[in-house]
Design a protein around this motif. Structure first.
Motif, PDB file in Angstrom:
ATOM      1  N   THR A 192      31.482  32.604  52.608  1.00 34.34           N
ATOM      2  CA  THR A 192      30.630  33.784  52.761  1.00 34.34           C
ATOM      3  C   THR A 192      30.820  34.702  51.557  1.00 34.34           C
ATOM      4  O   THR A 192      31.911  34.795  50.992  1.00 34.34           O
ATOM      5  N   LYS A 193      29.745  35.362  51.135  1.00 40.42           N
ATOM      6  CA  LYS A 193      29.860  36.311  50.035  1.00 40.42           C
ATOM      7  C   LYS A 193      30.926  37.347  50.354  1.00 40.42           C
ATOM      8  O   LYS A 193      31.066  37.779  51.484  1.00 40.42           O
ATOM      9  N   LYS A 194      31.674  37.718  49.338  1.00 36.38           N
ATOM     10  CA  LYS A 194      32.805  38.610  49.552  1.00 36.38           C
ATOM     11  C   LYS A 194      32.397  39.925  50.223  1.00 36.38           C
ATOM     12  O   LYS A 194      33.086  40.430  51.109  1.00 36.38           O
ATOM     13  N   ALA A 195      31.274  40.500  49.788  1.00 33.68           N
ATOM     14  CA  ALA A 195      30.831  41.774  50.376  1.00 33.68           C
ATOM     15  C   ALA A 195      30.570  41.620  51.869  1.00 33.68           C
ATOM     16  O   ALA A 195      30.954  42.475  52.681  1.00 33.68           O
ATOM     17  N   ASP A 196      29.925  40.517  52.271  1.00 36.92           N
ATOM     18  CA  ASP A 196      29.640  40.278  53.681  1.00 36.92           C
ATOM     19  C   ASP A 196      30.921  39.986  54.456  1.00 36.92           C
ATOM     20  O   ASP A 196      31.079  40.415  55.612  1.00 36.92           O
ATOM     21  N   ALA A 197      31.848  39.260  53.822  1.00 38.43           N
ATOM     22  CA  ALA A 197      33.124  38.968  54.474  1.00 38.43           C
ATOM     23  C   ALA A 197      33.938  40.242  54.679  1.00 38.43           C
ATOM     24  O   ALA A 197      34.581  40.420  55.721  1.00 38.43           O
ATOM     25  N   ASP A 198      33.895  41.153  53.715  1.00 33.18           N
ATOM     26  CA  ASP A 198      34.613  42.426  53.856  1.00 33.18           C
ATOM     27  C   ASP A 198      34.041  43.255  55.003  1.00 33.18           C
ATOM     28  O   ASP A 198      34.785  43.900  55.751  1.00 33.18           O
ATOM     29  N   LYS A 199      32.714  43.261  55.138  1.00 31.55           N
ATOM     30  CA  LYS A 199      32.079  43.990  56.247  1.00 31.55           C
ATOM     31  C   LYS A 199      32.503  43.383  57.588  1.00 31.55           C
ATOM     32  O   LYS A 199      32.783  44.111  58.552  1.00 31.55           O
ATOM     33  N   ALA A 200      32.539  42.055  57.638  1.00 27.85           N
ATOM     34  CA  ALA A 200      32.946  41.379  58.868  1.00 27.85           C
ATOM     35  C   ALA A 200      34.395  41.702  59.214  1.00 27.85           C
ATOM     36  O   ALA A 200      34.742  41.888  60.390  1.00 27.85           O
ATOM     37  N   LEU A 201      35.245  41.801  58.213  1.00 27.10           N
ATOM     38  CA  LEU A 201      36.639  42.180  58.451  1.00 27.10           C
ATOM     39  C   LEU A 201      36.750  43.595  59.000  1.00 27.10           C
ATOM     40  O   LEU A 201      37.559  43.874  59.886  1.00 27.10           O
ATOM     41  N   THR A 202      35.929  44.495  58.467  1.00 31.31           N
ATOM     42  CA  THR A 202      35.942  45.889  58.935  1.00 31.31           C
ATOM     43  C   THR A 202      35.517  45.985  60.394  1.00 31.31           C
ATOM     44  O   THR A 202      36.134  46.693  61.195  1.00 31.31           O
ATOM     45  N   VAL A 203      34.461  45.266  60.742  1.00 33.46           N
ATOM     46  CA  VAL A 203      33.980  45.266  62.127  1.00 33.46           C
ATOM     47  C   VAL A 203      35.032  44.657  63.051  1.00 33.46           C
ATOM     48  O   VAL A 203      35.269  45.138  64.164  1.00 33.46           O
ATOM     49  N   LEU A 204      35.678  43.599  62.592  1.00 36.47           N
ATOM     50  CA  LEU A 204      36.704  42.933  63.395  1.00 36.47           C
ATOM     51  C   LEU A 204      37.893  43.855  63.646  1.00 36.47           C
ATOM     52  O   LEU A 204      38.478  43.860  64.730  1.00 36.47           O
ATOM     53  N   ALA A 205      38.229  44.664  62.652  1.00 39.03           N
ATOM     54  CA  ALA A 205      39.386  45.558  62.761  1.00 39.03           C
ATOM     55  C   ALA A 205      39.066  46.846  63.513  1.00 39.03           C
ATOM     56  O   ALA A 205      39.970  47.500  64.045  1.00 39.03           O
ATOM     57  N   GLN A 206      37.772  47.217  63.578  1.00 36.59           N
ATOM     58  CA  GLN A 206      37.389  48.458  64.237  1.00 36.59           C
ATOM     59  C   GLN A 206      36.218  48.204  65.185  1.00 36.59           C
ATOM     60  O   GLN A 206      35.089  48.636  64.936  1.00 36.59           O
ATOM     61  N   PRO A 207      36.449  47.512  66.268  1.00 34.48           N
ATOM     62  CA  PRO A 207      35.353  47.238  67.217  1.00 34.48           C
ATOM     63  C   PRO A 207      34.938  48.500  67.941  1.00 34.48           C
ATOM     64  O   PRO A 207      35.725  49.430  68.108  1.00 34.48           O
ATOM     65  N   GLU A 208      33.675  48.557  68.385  1.00 35.74           N
ATOM     66  CA  GLU A 208      33.165  49.695  69.148  1.00 35.74           C
ATOM     67  C   GLU A 208      33.705  49.626  70.577  1.00 35.74           C
ATOM     68  O   GLU A 208      33.990  48.552  71.090  1.00 35.74           O
ATOM     69  N   PRO A 209      33.855  50.798  71.249  1.00 26.89           N
ATOM     70  CA  PRO A 209      34.329  50.791  72.632  1.00 26.89           C
ATOM     71  C   PRO A 209      33.386  49.992  73.524  1.00 26.89           C
ATOM     72  O   PRO A 209      32.171  50.088  73.411  1.00 26.89           O
ATOM     73  N   ALA A 210      33.967  49.208  74.404  1.00 28.42           N
ATOM     74  CA  ALA A 210      33.142  48.411  75.316  1.00 28.42           C
ATOM     75  C   ALA A 210      32.543  49.295  76.390  1.00 28.42           C
ATOM     76  O   ALA A 210      33.233  50.135  76.963  1.00 28.42           O
ATOM     77  N   PRO A 211      31.210  49.164  76.663  1.00 24.46           N
ATOM     78  CA  PRO A 211      30.589  49.988  77.709  1.00 24.46           C
ATOM     79  C   PRO A 211      31.075  49.595  79.083  1.00 24.46           C
ATOM     80  O   PRO A 211      31.312  48.419  79.359  1.00 24.46           O
ATOM     81  N   THR A 212      31.257  50.589  79.947  1.00 24.73           N
ATOM     82  CA  THR A 212      31.666  50.326  81.323  1.00 24.73           C
ATOM     83  C   THR A 212      30.610  50.871  82.266  1.00 24.73           C
ATOM     84  O   THR A 212      29.945  51.863  81.972  1.00 24.73           O
ATOM     85  N   THR A 213      30.463  50.241  83.408  1.00 23.93           N
ATOM     86  CA  THR A 213      29.481  50.654  84.407  1.00 23.93           C
ATOM     87  C   THR A 213      30.164  51.537  85.433  1.00 23.93           C
ATOM     88  O   THR A 213      31.148  51.137  86.035  1.00 23.93           O
TER      89      THR A 213
END
Length: 218
Positions: A192-213
């Motif tokens: 994967t292109k480095k820029a895209d891989a870096d974005k994926a790493l950021t998302v992996l390290a900082q996931p959004e809070p999971a919604p609860t019902t």
């Protein structure tokens, strides 16, 4: 019988007898009219008040019930507690903490070294580089296979997977969680292109809070 003319009449009226004629309407009739109008008005006010009370006890209660149902509707809100993804992200190793063994399972030569050199530039440690063993040689049809310990399934393997999203993840019985294998498959083209891989790493390290019902008690 005598003829009498009341004073102030100027002779306009001639009265015969000893009684004056009535000059005003009877007071009893006026009172009767006033009482009738007041009664009709009072009845109208009572009827209007009754309708208002009926509306309050019927329509008002319906509106209140509808509002209660709306308040009791299921709502989705972000969870205040750390989700499983967030807990995993907190334990993810850095690329510099992961040692990658790169093996080529394709007929194309040189892929293992090229891939290892690129991963090194991106901060990963490089271990063994060469051809895949007979168990995997020319048997990996996808982009690649990422192989690691069971404890690496939620640690080193997802981090390495950001560099090759189409790869299959698999665990084995090894003990070292930070040492993983990247076996290049026949469907491999490039990392994967480095820029895209870096974005994926950021998302992996900082996931959004999971919604609860959540649902209010009714």
């Amino acid at each position: 019988m005598s003829m009498l003319t009341p004073p102030g009449m100027g002779g306009q009226y001639r009265i015969t007898g000893d009684k004056y004629p009535r000059m005003r309407r009877p007071r009893g009739r006026r009172k009767f009219v006033l009482v009738s109008v007041a009664s009709v008005t009072a009845l109208g006010l009572v009827g209007w008040g009754t309708l208002q009370l009926i509306d309050i006890y019927t329509g008002g209660s319906k509106a209140s019930a509808a509002g209660t149902k709306a308040d009791c509707a299921t709502k989705v809100t972000p969870s205040a507690k750390p989700s499983t993804a967030a807990a995993v992200a907190a334990t993810l190793p850095k690329p510099a903490q992961i040692t990658v063994n790169v093996f080529n399972a394709t007929p194309r030569s040189g892929l293992a070294k090229q891939t290892a050199d690129e991963l090194k530039k991106r901060g990963f440690k490089i271990g063994d580089v060469g051809n895949a063993t007979a168990a995997y040689d020319k048997k990996v049809t996808g982009a690649g296979l990422l192989l690691g310990a069971k404890t690496a399934d939620q640690a080193a393997l997802p981090v390495l997977n950001t560099q090759l999203p189409g790869a299959q993840l698999k665990t084995d019985g090894r003990a070292q969680a930070t040492t993983v294998d990247l076996i290049i498959g026949t469907g491999f083209k490039t990392l994967t292109k480095k820029a895209d891989a870096d974005k994926a790493l950021t998302v992996l390290a900082q996931p959004e809070p999971a919604p609860t019902t959540s649902k209010k008690s009714c």
